[in-house]
Write a protein that holds these residues in place. Structure first.
Motif, PDB file in Angstrom:
ATOM      1  N   UNK A 191       0.975  -1.196  -0.160  1.00  0.00           N
ATOM      2  CA  UNK A 191       0.098  -0.030  -0.094  1.00  0.00           C
ATOM      3  C   UNK A 191       0.776   1.285   0.027  1.00  0.00           C
ATOM      4  N   UNK A 192       0.577   2.167  -0.747  1.00  0.00           N
ATOM      5  CA  UNK A 192       1.243   3.749  -0.868  1.00  0.00           C
ATOM      6  C   UNK A 192       0.057   4.605  -0.457  1.00  0.00           C
ATOM      7  N   UNK A 193       0.586   5.403   0.374  1.00  0.00           N
ATOM      8  CA  UNK A 193      -0.680   6.352   0.706  1.00  0.00           C
ATOM      9  C   UNK A 193       0.009   7.557   1.239  1.00  0.00           C
ATOM     10  N   UNK A 194      -0.398   8.796   1.008  1.00  0.00           N
ATOM     11  CA  UNK A 194       0.131   9.973   1.279  1.00  0.00           C
ATOM     12  C   UNK A 194       0.046  10.270   3.031  1.00  0.00           C
ATOM     13  N   UNK A 195       1.247  10.540   3.507  1.00  0.00           N
ATOM     14  CA  UNK A 195       1.237  10.953   4.758  1.00  0.00           C
ATOM     15  C   UNK A 195       1.310  12.052   5.211  1.00  0.00           C
ATOM     16  N   UNK A 196       0.863  12.698   6.361  1.00  0.00           N
ATOM     17  CA  UNK A 196       1.474  13.958   7.090  1.00  0.00           C
ATOM     18  C   UNK A 196       2.254  13.823   7.653  1.00  0.00           C
ATOM     19  N   UNK A 197       2.795  15.201   8.581  1.00  0.00           N
ATOM     20  CA  UNK A 197       3.946  15.040   9.411  1.00  0.00           C
ATOM     21  C   UNK A 197       3.336  15.879  10.605  1.00  0.00           C
ATOM     22  N   UNK A 198       2.007  15.551  10.886  1.00  0.00           N
ATOM     23  CA  UNK A 198       1.762  16.140  12.069  1.00  0.00           C
ATOM     24  C   UNK A 198       1.418  15.083  13.017  1.00  0.00           C
ATOM     25  N   UNK A 199       2.013  15.466  14.510  1.00  0.00           N
ATOM     26  CA  UNK A 199       1.665  14.501  15.487  1.00  0.00           C
ATOM     27  C   UNK A 199       0.158  14.397  15.583  1.00  0.00           C
ATOM     28  N   UNK A 200      -0.290  13.277  15.794  1.00  0.00           N
ATOM     29  CA  UNK A 200      -1.674  12.800  16.133  1.00  0.00           C
ATOM     30  C   UNK A 200      -1.742  12.337  17.726  1.00  0.00           C
ATOM     31  N   UNK A 201      -2.294  13.163  18.388  1.00  0.00           N
ATOM     32  CA  UNK A 201      -2.452  12.844  19.975  1.00  0.00           C
ATOM     33  C   UNK A 201      -1.423  13.513  20.672  1.00  0.00           C
ATOM     34  N   UNK A 202      -1.078  13.259  21.885  1.00  0.00           N
ATOM     35  CA  UNK A 202      -1.737  11.868  22.648  1.00  0.00           C
ATOM     36  C   UNK A 202      -3.266  11.878  22.862  1.00  0.00           C
TER      37      UNK A 202
END
Ligand code: ACM
Ligand code: ZN
Length: 509
Positions: A191-202
């Motif tokens: 699977x290829x998919x676009x990622x962001x670089x934002x922390x998610x959480x905590x």
């Protein structure tokens, strides 16, 4: 004008008379009478109802009588009286001047199944208390009584466990995530998919949050069944405690899995610390959650690490197991015993039923026509019931609401597949199960996996109206032949009801 004579209407015929309100789920019987009740009330929740206890009414059932002088309910339990109120809410319409009008009628009703559930994956994306409460409001309005709360995953651990503070420190935050709205592309099975670089959480729930949610659930006759995934789908826990993995170096980044998909790093069963960790977690979960049933996950557990791990291989020898494939049944036996000593029962995805496991283990059937995934044997829902396991049916072809719903120009992203409203209505929890084994079918549920569900709006769009179909199947089964056209007609009115209640319900087609 009402008819002069009462008319008996059965499920499937309710929609035949236009004067009958569009009830979802349909009641077992609705006998229309003359006239209507007009009352001063801001909402149907404020209408006075005289409740009488009547042990002859089935569990969770009710008899609701609306006459021009008032509303009376008979029920053998509080849940039944509560469900009568839900029906009354759907019957009531504003009459102006702060008044409501309710058609005179007698409704006799009771559920077909005792497990009428909805699942929420709070791990891939985190929804938070208010969304969980909104979800339960709508579940209760549709007479659903189990919230299956998926709290731990490869991509996030969402429950604070005071004895293991690193869990939420490392396991509840991702340094990056799949970008909002991104769609997967497949290349050579990867699977290829676009990622962001934002922390998610905590993002996680504290004990106080859980208690608040449990109190809210109790008021709505909903049992919250927590799910703690083991021994696979546990990468977020391993990020917090890498020593529990077969290959701790794989966790050196100390964060949950960022992409979706099945993680190969699972709990090292040859290391007693891993088993002890989950015993401690389950001790705490049992302190917090009153549910008799505790879900231990168990799906999609690859064997690759166990095969190559000297500790796991030593464990196989020491316990007289055939090979690494026997580890998961050992885990199931161990936690079935462990929880039984606390008066609880384990439930797990259908994979846990493969191998030598106690009949008391409950199965949640999710695969259809599968040959077994991630190195695990396949036990169908029917086979599980036939072997005497109590089963909850949630076949992906009918009950996975992360599958597309067949709408043109749908703005939301789905994991794949297609479950139209009509398909969801064709869900048959007892498919392929005959005779005595049927008693092992406790019911079913819809599953709301959240890889491609980012927030409350797409969650509700995916849940509704398809959850109405599943709720009706579970309440009215077998009601054969199923009258989809009649259901769809009632749904036109009911969708407006949902939209007025600010639920982001998708169109019917
Ligand atoms: C599942 O959908 N992996 C239970
Ligand atoms: Zn190992």
């Amino acid at each position: 004008m009402k008819k002069l004579l009462p008319v008996l209407l059965c499920v499937g015929l309710v929609e035949a008379a236009s004067a009958v309100p569009a009830l979802v789920p349909a009641p077992k019987s609705y006998v229309e009478a003359t006239g209507e009740l007009v009352v001063k009330a801001a909402s149907a929740a404020d209408v006075k109802v005289v409740v009488t206890k009547d042990p002859s009414v089935p569990a969770e059932g009710y008899e609701l009588t609306v006459s021009s002088t008032g509303v009376a309910v008979k029920a053998s339990d509080d849940a039944g009286a509560f469900y009568a109120r839900q029906t009354l809410k759907q019957m009531a319409e504003p009459a102006g001047r702060g008044e409501l009008k309710i058609p005179c009628a007698t409704v006799v009703d009771a559920p077909a199944f005792k497990w009428r559930g909805a699942h929420l994956d709070d791990c891939r994306h985190f929804f938070g208390k208010e969304v969980v409460k909104r979800m339960m409001d709508q579940m209760a309005a549709h007479k659903m009584n189990v919230l299956h709360w998926h709290l731990t995953e490869d991509q996030g651990w969402r429950l604070d466990i005071p004895k293991y503070p690193e869990l939420v420190k490392y396991g509840a935050v991702r340094p990056a995530s799949v970008a909002h709205g991104a769609k997967p592309r497949w290349k050579n099975g990867e699977m290829e998919i676009d990622l962001n670089t934002e922390p998610y959480g905590p993002y996680y729930y504290t004990a106080a949050d859980v208690k608040e949610i449990l109190a809210y659930a109790k008021d709505r006759f909903i049992t919250v069944v927590p799910e703690i995934e083991l021994p696979g789908h546990a990468f977020a826990a391993l990020a917090a405690y890498p020593e529990m993995a077969c290959v701790p170096e794989n966790l050196k980044a100390r964060h949950p899995r960022v992409k979706w998909g099945i993680e190969k790093d699972v709990v090292c069963i040859g290391n007693p610390a891993g088993v002890k960790f989950f015993e401690d977690v389950l001790d705490y979960v049992c302190e917090l959650f009153p549910s008799e049933v505790i879900h231990i996950g168990g799906d999609e557990t690859p064997r690759a690490r166990w095969k190559d791990c000297p500790k796991c291989q030593a464990f196989v020898k020491a316990h007289g197991l055939k090979d690494e494939n026997d580890i998961q049944p050992w885990v199931t036996r161990h936690f079935a015993d462990y929880l039984a000593k606390k008066g609880r029962r384990i439930l797990g995805w259908d994979e846990i039923l493969a191998g030598d496991v106690p009949q008391s283990a409950m199965g949640m059937s999710w695969r259809t026509n599968a040959k077994g995934g991630a190195g695990t044997a396949y036990v169908s829902g029917a086979a599980g019931a036939m072997k005497g396991h109590d089963m909850v049916m949630t076949p992906n072809k009918f009950c996975y609401l992360d599958y597309a719903q067949g709408l043109e120009n749908d703005p939301f992203v789905y994991i794949g597949g297609c479950v139209t409203l009509e398909k969801a209505y064709a869900f048959d929890p007892c498919e392929g199960i005959a005779g005595e084994a049927r008693k092992h079918v406790l019911g079913g549920q819809c599953n709301n996996w959240s890889e491609y569900t980012w927030n409350q709006f797409d969650l509700e769009w995916k849940m509704w109206p398809r959850t109405c179909a599943i709720a009706e199947v579970l309440w009215t089964y077998p009601a054969q032949p199923r009258d989809y056209a009649g259901f769809a007609k009632r749904m036109e009115t009911h969708r407006t009801r949902l939209l007025k209640a600010h639920v982001n319900c998708a169109p019917l087609r």
